[in-house]
Design an enzyme around this catalytic site. Structure first.
Site, PDB file in Angstrom:
ATOM      1  N   SER A   1       0.844  -1.183   0.000  1.00  0.00           N
ATOM      2  CA  SER A   1       0.000   0.000   0.000  1.00  0.00           C
ATOM      3  C   SER A   1       0.885   1.241   0.000  1.00  0.00           C
ATOM      4  CB  SER A   1      -0.945  -0.035   1.204  1.00  0.00           C
ATOM      5  OG  SER A   1      -1.949   0.937   1.075  1.00  0.00           O
ATOM      6  N   ASN A   2       0.358   2.372   0.390  1.00  0.00           N
ATOM      7  CA  ASN A   2       1.128   3.616   0.390  1.00  0.00           C
ATOM      8  C   ASN A   2       0.633   4.544   1.501  1.00  0.00           C
ATOM      9  OD1 ASN A   2      -1.065   5.391  -0.711  1.00  0.00           O
ATOM     10  ND2 ASN A   2      -0.895   3.938  -2.399  1.00  0.00           N
ATOM     11  N   ARG A   3       1.233   5.716   1.591  1.00  0.00           N
ATOM     12  CA  ARG A   3       1.001   6.622   2.717  1.00  0.00           C
ATOM     13  C   ARG A   3      -0.232   7.509   2.580  1.00  0.00           C
ATOM     14  NH1 ARG A   3       5.251   6.837   6.115  1.00  0.00           N
ATOM     15  NH2 ARG A   3       7.252   6.105   5.317  1.00  0.00           N
ATOM     16  N   SER A   4      -1.041   7.308   1.565  1.00  0.00           N
ATOM     17  CA  SER A   4      -2.209   8.177   1.403  1.00  0.00           C
ATOM     18  C   SER A   4      -3.125   8.107   2.615  1.00  0.00           C
ATOM     19  CB  SER A   4      -2.996   7.759   0.158  1.00  0.00           C
ATOM     20  OG  SER A   4      -4.230   8.428   0.133  1.00  0.00           O
TER      21      SER A   4
ATOM     22  N   ALA B   1      -4.730   7.393  -4.230  1.00  0.00           N
ATOM     23  CA  ALA B   1      -3.349   6.988  -4.508  1.00  0.00           C
ATOM     24  C   ALA B   1      -3.385   5.490  -4.791  1.00  0.00           C
ATOM     25  CB  ALA B   1      -2.462   7.293  -3.313  1.00  0.00           C
TER      26      ALA B   1
END
Ligand code: C5P
Length: 236
Positions: A29-32, A96
């Site tokens: 996943s990512n930091r969104s 994101a």
């Protein structure tokens, strides 16, 4: 909101990260945080639009009066967006989306130790594992290909350098009407922040700089652009 300039309009907003499973308990996943997309959804609702918010996993409270569709993977987000596209006047794609997913997620939890082998690793620092990844589809580009004339499409470009060049290139490649370009390395801008600064680049050649402001204010500036575009004559 004093101006109900989106009354009678329907807007699809995406927000948050996606999660791409590696096994039953792990994901990429990512930091969104989802804050930018939720701000767009909230302000669009204030301005009178009916809003569908397709959201990846976040802890945020959904804005009142907004229909929320919860998804996890990019594939689910794409399916939800394709389903809603025919119903809406505009799409603001603030999610994101993860760029890659595992080619074949493991059905069982991946173990640190190989089956039957003692744990603890070796001199080289432990067992090695190769993950094979494949790029996920570009949802925004796929929406641009399916849209009907007059529908307004907005994308984001979160960049770490050469901001405007990359954003202009993205505007063309994805075939959208507006790119909201922000430099995520700038303090106070981008992921997890309450504020954001951006340059709005329109396919029609318009260029608007928005200084570091609350995400709600940036959302309002984006919606100003969308509302003006929807008010104009149908294109194409
Ligand atoms: O190509 P890049 O990820 O930088 O583009 C960002 C924009 O494209 C954002 O609006 C994002 O929501 C959208 N996007 C998408 N599908 C992807 C990747 C990005 O719709 N797979």
């Amino acid at each position: 909101h004093p101006v109900k300039d989106l009354l009678g309009r329907r807007i699809l907003v995406t927000a948050g990260p996606t999660r791409e499973p590696l096994d039953p308990v792990r994901f990429l996943s990512n930091r969104s945080s989802g804050k930018m997309g939720y701000a767009v959804a909230r302000m669009a609702r204030y301005r009178g639009a009916s809003v569908v918010l397709v959201s990846g996993p976040t802890w945020l409270e959904p804005p009142a009066g907004v229909e929320v569709v919860r998804v996890e993977t990019a594939e689910q987000m794409q399916a939800a967006c394709h389903q809603w596209l025919p119903e809406v006047d505009a799409v603001v794609m603030a999610a994101a989306v993860a760029d890659f997913r595992a080619v074949s997620p493991s059905e069982a939890k991946i173990k640190r130790e190989a089956d039957g082998a003692p744990g603890g690793g070796d001199a080289a620092g432990g067992r090695r594992l190769l993950l094979e990844l494949v790029a996920v589809p570009d949802i925004l580009a796929s929406l641009a290909q399916r849209r009907r004339p007059g529908q307004v499409l907005v994308g984001f470009a979160a960049e770490t350098g050469r901001l405007e060049d990359l954003a202009r290139e993205k505007l063309r490649r994805k075939g959208v009407d507006l790119i909201v370009a922000n430099d995520v390395t700038r303090p106070g801008a981008g992921f997890e922040s309450e504020t954001n600064a951006a340059i709005l680049l329109g396919a029609d050649g318009t260029r608007t700089e928005v200084p570091l402001v609350a995400k709600e204010s940036l959302a309002d500036r984006i919606l100003d652009w969308v509302a003006a575009r929807l008010a104009g004559p149908a294109r194409d």
